[in-house]
Every structure is written in structure tokens, then in C-alpha cells.
Design an enzyme around this catalytic site. Structure first.
Site, PDB file in Angstrom:
ATOM      1  N   PRO A   2       0.835  -1.211   0.000  1.00  0.00           N
ATOM      2  CA  PRO A   2       0.000   0.000   0.000  1.00  0.00           C
ATOM      3  C   PRO A   2       0.870   1.261   0.000  1.00  0.00           C
ATOM      4  O   PRO A   2       1.794   1.372   0.799  1.00  0.00           O
ATOM      5  CB  PRO A   2      -0.783  -0.094   1.310  1.00  0.00           C
ATOM      6  CG  PRO A   2      -0.545  -1.452   1.847  1.00  0.00           C
ATOM      7  CD  PRO A   2       0.698  -1.985   1.233  1.00  0.00           C
ATOM      8  N   GLU A   3       0.582   2.155  -0.911  1.00  0.00           N
ATOM      9  CA  GLU A   3       1.278   3.437  -0.937  1.00  0.00           C
ATOM     10  C   GLU A   3       0.278   4.528  -0.529  1.00  0.00           C
ATOM     11  O   GLU A   3      -0.863   4.235  -0.192  1.00  0.00           O
ATOM     12  CB  GLU A   3       1.855   3.684  -2.328  1.00  0.00           C
ATOM     13  CG  GLU A   3       2.941   2.647  -2.665  1.00  0.00           C
ATOM     14  CD  GLU A   3       4.027   3.193  -3.565  1.00  0.00           C
ATOM     15  OE1 GLU A   3       4.398   4.365  -3.412  1.00  0.00           O
ATOM     16  OE2 GLU A   3       4.493   2.439  -4.427  1.00  0.00           O
TER      17      GLU A   3
END
Ligand SMILES: [Zn+2]
Length: 271
Positions: A2-3
Site C-alpha cells: 500500500p502506498e
């Protein structure tokens, strides 16, 4: 992994279900995340009301009065909201049950994420204190980036991924932003002009905004959904496109390693 766009999308997806709600119970099934989930957490959180749900870099911050519950997704973490919680599945490590009956469930197969209690003032916490500026904040302008990089000989892509300078730009979005700005990733940061930083910052914001907008269509996946969360499938300009024709000029995209990470660029569009 996840960014920033995934974390921001999660925040937007779950905020309407948790903000203003009182915590009725917390169950921790496995404390062995990146750092152990503190044993005192349940006692501290139960009875408190979630006043706001903020994001700083890739940390979700549940504001409970003066204090904060910090959640980080590590490599594979996710949060889901259930109006009626289904039976626990493998890798469901914690539940926060709200007075409304809604359950917020933390799932993390690789357990590199974190659930931590952050007493006031949250900004002084070791995980948060050293963070650079948020890419969408007005204080994060081209002049700041330019001034902060004058003596840096490291490649601009590495500077862009340096969370002490600017937060939330992982490998994919660094590659894509540099393409949009027409800047070759290997150029020393100290040689980028303020004018080029203006273009780069605009490209960073456009790239992240596009990804968040893409994520908006997945918001329903955070509520009463089952299975693994899908991270966003975006049509990239350069990332993962080695040898394929540039979407702008048809030149073959090159791929090199920079700081150990795949770095893709168009040798013609990026200089
Ligand atoms: Zn090109």
C-alpha cells in the site's frame, strides 16, 4: 504494497463509519506485528470516541481526544469495515468494535504493519517526528524542495523517495512522476532547477491524485467486503514497461536499478 493513494482511499472509505463513534471493545488476536500491539491498548481505547481520522504519510491516525491510535499497513495490511462482522479468517489480527455495532477489522498476512498507541503530542512520536512534508501541503512547494536539495549529489529519484524530505512517494509513483515531469531519474537532485521542481511537484500531485481517483471507485471494497484487498491497477507510463514503446514518443522504455529499486524511464522524453 500500500502506498499513499491506497492509504488515503482507505481513510476516505472507512471515515464515515468510524468518525463520531465510540469504541465499545477491542480484540487483538495476534500481537506480533512489526512491533507488538501493546497489551495496554484495549484498556486505553475502550470508551473513547473517534473524533477524526487523519493520514500522515502512510500512517492512519485515529484521533481519540488528545491521543491517537496509529495504524500502518506495512507490506500487506488492510482495514475493513463490517456492519456485521463475519467469522474471523486467517490473518485477521485485530477487531475494533464500535458502539454502533460496526467492526473495524485489521488483516495482514505478512504482519509488517503496526497498531500503536501514540500519546499526545502525536507529532513528537518517533515514527512521525522525522517525516518530511506532505506532497499536497502548501508548505511543500518547489522552493522548499529546491532549497533542501542544493547540496545533494544523490539521484533526484532517491531524493523524491526520501521521506525526510517529502513523504508518501514510493517507487511506482516516483517513476511515474519523473516521467510526467520529463526528468531523468538519475540526475543529481542538486542540479534540478527550481523551475523543474515546479514541474516535478505538479507531476507528483497529478500522479497521486489520479491514483486516489482510481481508488475512489474501489471505496465499496472497504465496507462489508471479503477476500484480499485489490491494490490499484493503474495504467502506468513507465513503471513495469521495460522494452515497451513509450506512450508519448514510442521509444523503448529503459529499466535500470537505482538504490536497489527498478527505475524505468524514457531515454527520449526524460532528460
Ligand atoms: Zn518517450
Amino acid at each position: 504494497m500500500p502506498e499513499l493513494p491506497e492509504v488515503e482511499t482507505t481513510r476516505r472509505g472507512i471515515a464515515p463509519h468510524v468518525v463520531g463513534q465510540q469504541v465499545a471493545a477491542m480484540h487483538v488476536y495476534d500481537r506480533r506485528l512489526r512491533w507488538p500491539v501493546p497489551r495496554s491498548l484495549q484498556k486505553k481505547i475502550v470508551g473513547r470516541t473517534v473524533d477524526a481520522l487523519d493520514r500522515r504519510s502512510k500512517y492512519l491516525l485515529f484521533r481519540l481526544g488528545e491521543d491517537t491510535l496509529l495504524v500502518h499497513f506495512g507490506m500487506t495490511g488492510s482495514l475493513r469495515v463490517y456492519s456485521r462482522a463475519p467469522p474471523r479468517e486467517a490473518h485477521d489480527h485485530a477487531d475494533i468494535v464500535l458502539a454502533s455495532g460496526t467492526t473495524l477489522r485489521y488483516h495482514d498476512p505478512r504482519r509488517f504493519g503496526a497498531i500503536l498507541w501514540v500519546p499526545s503530542p502525536a507529532a513528537a512520536h518517533p515514527l512521525l517526528a522525522a517525516l518530511g512534508r506532505e506532497p499536497f501541503d502548501a508548505s511543500c512547494d518547489a522552493r522548499y524542495l529546491w532549497a533542501a536539495t542544493r547540496r545533494r549529489s544523490a539521484a533526484i529519484k532517491l531524493a523524491l523517495m526520501d521521506s525526510h524530505l517529502i513523504v508518501g512517494i514510493g517507487n511506482i509513483y516516483a517513476n511515474e512522476s519523473l516521467f510526467r515531469a520529463g526528468i531523468r531519474p538519475t540526475i543529481p537532485a542538486g542540479r534540478i532547477s527550481q523551475r523543474r521542481f515546479e514541474r516535478l511537484l505538479a507531476a507528483v500531485r497529478a500522479t497521486l491524485t489520479d491514483a486516489i481517483a482510481k481508488g475512489g471507485s474501489t471505496l465499496r471494497d472497504y465496507v462489508d467486503a471479503r477476500g484480499e484487498p485489490g491494490y490499484f491497477q493503474v495504467d502506468y507510463f513507465v513503471y513495469g514497461r521495460e522494452g515497451l514503446p513509450c506512450r508519448v514518443c514510442r521509444t523503448a522504455i529503459k529499466s535500470i536499478r537505482l538504490g536497489g529499486r527498478a527505475t524505468c524511464y524514457c531515454p527520449r522524453c526524460q532528460r
